[in-house]
Design an enzyme around this catalytic site. Sequence first.
Site, short mmCIF file in Angstrom:
data_model
loop_
_atom_site.label_atom_id
_atom_site.label_comp_id
_atom_site.label_asym_id
_atom_site.label_seq_id
_atom_site.Cartn_x
_atom_site.Cartn_y
_atom_site.Cartn_z
N LYS A 60 23.44 12.60 60.15
CA LYS A 60 23.34 11.24 60.68
C LYS A 60 23.33 10.25 59.51
CE LYS A 60 21.42 13.71 64.34
NZ LYS A 60 22.59 13.88 65.18
N ASP B 292 10.44 16.23 63.82
CA ASP B 292 11.90 16.40 63.78
C ASP B 292 12.48 15.00 63.59
OD1 ASP B 292 14.59 16.53 64.23
OD2 ASP B 292 14.44 17.38 66.25
N TRP C 34 15.54 16.49 72.74
CA TRP C 34 15.29 17.25 71.52
C TRP C 34 13.89 17.80 71.48
CZ3 TRP C 34 19.32 19.33 69.75
CH2 TRP C 34 20.54 18.68 69.85
N1 PMP Z 1 16.97 17.18 66.68
C1 PMP Z 1 17.51 15.96 66.84
C2 PMP Z 1 16.61 14.77 67.00
C3 PMP Z 1 18.91 15.82 66.85
O1 PMP Z 1 19.46 14.62 67.01
C4 PMP Z 1 19.71 16.97 66.69
C5 PMP Z 1 21.23 16.89 66.65
N2 PMP Z 1 21.83 15.86 67.23
C6 PMP Z 1 19.10 18.21 66.54
C7 PMP Z 1 17.73 18.27 66.54
C8 PMP Z 1 19.90 19.47 66.39
O2 PMP Z 1 20.44 19.47 65.14
P1 PMP Z 1 21.48 20.58 64.65
O3 PMP Z 1 22.71 20.40 65.46
O4 PMP Z 1 21.63 20.19 63.21
O5 PMP Z 1 20.84 21.91 64.84
#
Ligand code: PMP
Length: 364
Positions: free
Chosen positions: A200, A176, A102
Site C-alpha cells: 500500500k 495489523d 481483515w
Molecule cells: N490486512 C489488511 C488490513 C489488508 O488490507 C490486507 C490486504 N489487502 C491484508 C491484511 C492481507 O495482506 P496480504 O495479501 O499481504 O496477505
Amino acid sequence: MEHIYNFSAGPAVLPAEVLQQARDEMLDWHGSGMSVMEMSHRGKEFMSIAAKVEADLRELIGIPGNYKILFLSGGASSQFAMVPMNLLRGKKSASYVNTGEWSKKAIKEAKRYCTVNIAASSEDANFTYVPPQDRWNIDPDAAYLHYTPNETIGGVEFNWIPDLTRLNTDMPLVADISSTFMSRPLDITRFGLIYAGAQKNFGPAGLTVVIVREDLLGTTLAGTPTMFDYKIHADNDSMYNTPPTYPMYIAGLVLEWLKKNGGLAAMEKINIAKAKLLYDMLDTTDFYHCPVAKSDRSRMNVPFTLKDASLDEAFLKQAKSRGLIQLKGHRSVGGMRASIYNAMPLEGVAALVEFMKEFASNHA
Ligand code: PMP
C-alpha cells in the site's frame, strides 16, 4: 497519454520518482554491473541496501533499539498465524477487536491456536464504525490484544490508539497496520508488535514488515515452523533465508522519497487534506453515499456507493476514460472504493472529485 490516477487498494500506486529511479538502476545498480534482482542477499551490495532500509525506517518512525524490524514474505495473512504462534507465550487466549473483513480473517486464523475473546465488535452496524474503548470487554488473561487500525475494505480507521495501561496489565497491543502504515506518525512504543503487507504505502507486494518489542520474542507454540519463528528472523537480521530483496530495495526508495517529502508528519497533513476533499464532496450530495461514521472514516480507503447501482458500470467506464482507474469496490461489498495512499497526489483526488460532481449532475 493523459495522466492516469490509480486508486487501487493494493498493490497500489507508487511514487513516479521511485519507479523512474528503479528503471534507471534496473540493469546496473550503482556501477555494480548487476540488477538488484541478481545480487546475493549476503553480498556487500545488498547488505548495504538492507541496512539503509532499516536505518531509514527507524529514523522516519522513530523506532527505539529495543524493537526489532523483520523483513519477511508471506503477506500480512501469514501474520494472522505467526502472531498467536509467537505471542501466546504459554497463555491460552487472546483478545481481538472485530471491525471488519481483515479483523475477521485474523480472528479466524487465531482460533486455530487459542481461545479468542472478542473484546468488541462493530458487526451490529455492518462494520461502519469503531467501537469506543469504554465499551470493550478485554479478557484480563489474554496474551495480547489485536486490532486493525485501518480496515482496507470497509474504510474504517481508528484515529486513536487503544490504551491498555488503563487495564493495569502489561498485555501487549498488536496491530495489523497494513493499510495505514507510513501514512501518519506512529508511536511505536504503544505497541508490542505491528505488522504490514508492503503493497500500500511501503512498496511492492512480496514484502511484509514486522516491528516487535524484543522482550516478547523467544517462546513459540510447540510445532511452530522455523520460518514462522520471529526470533529466528530477528537473530539472523531477516537473513535466515532469502528475504524479498527486490521489494526491499523498492521500499528503500519509497523511504528516501518519504524523507525528501517531509516524512510522516508531512504525509499526514496532505493525507488529511486529500481525504477531506473527497469526504466533503460525498457529504454534500445524496447522489453518493459513504456508510462509515464520520469520526471513523479512513484517510486511506474511501468506500462509497451510487444512489442508483445500475449506474455503477457507466461510472467506472467514464472514470476510466478520464484516467481515473481501479475505483471498483471490493468484491465483497460492491460499490466504489477510492484508495488515496501517500503516492496519490492532491491533484488526483481533485480530478476524481471534479469527475464525480460532473457525473452526478449529468445523471441527476
Ligand atoms: N490486512 C489488511 C488490513 C489488508 O488490507 C490486507 C490486504 N489487502 C491484508 C491484511 C492481507 O495482506 P496480504 O495479501 O499481504 O496477505
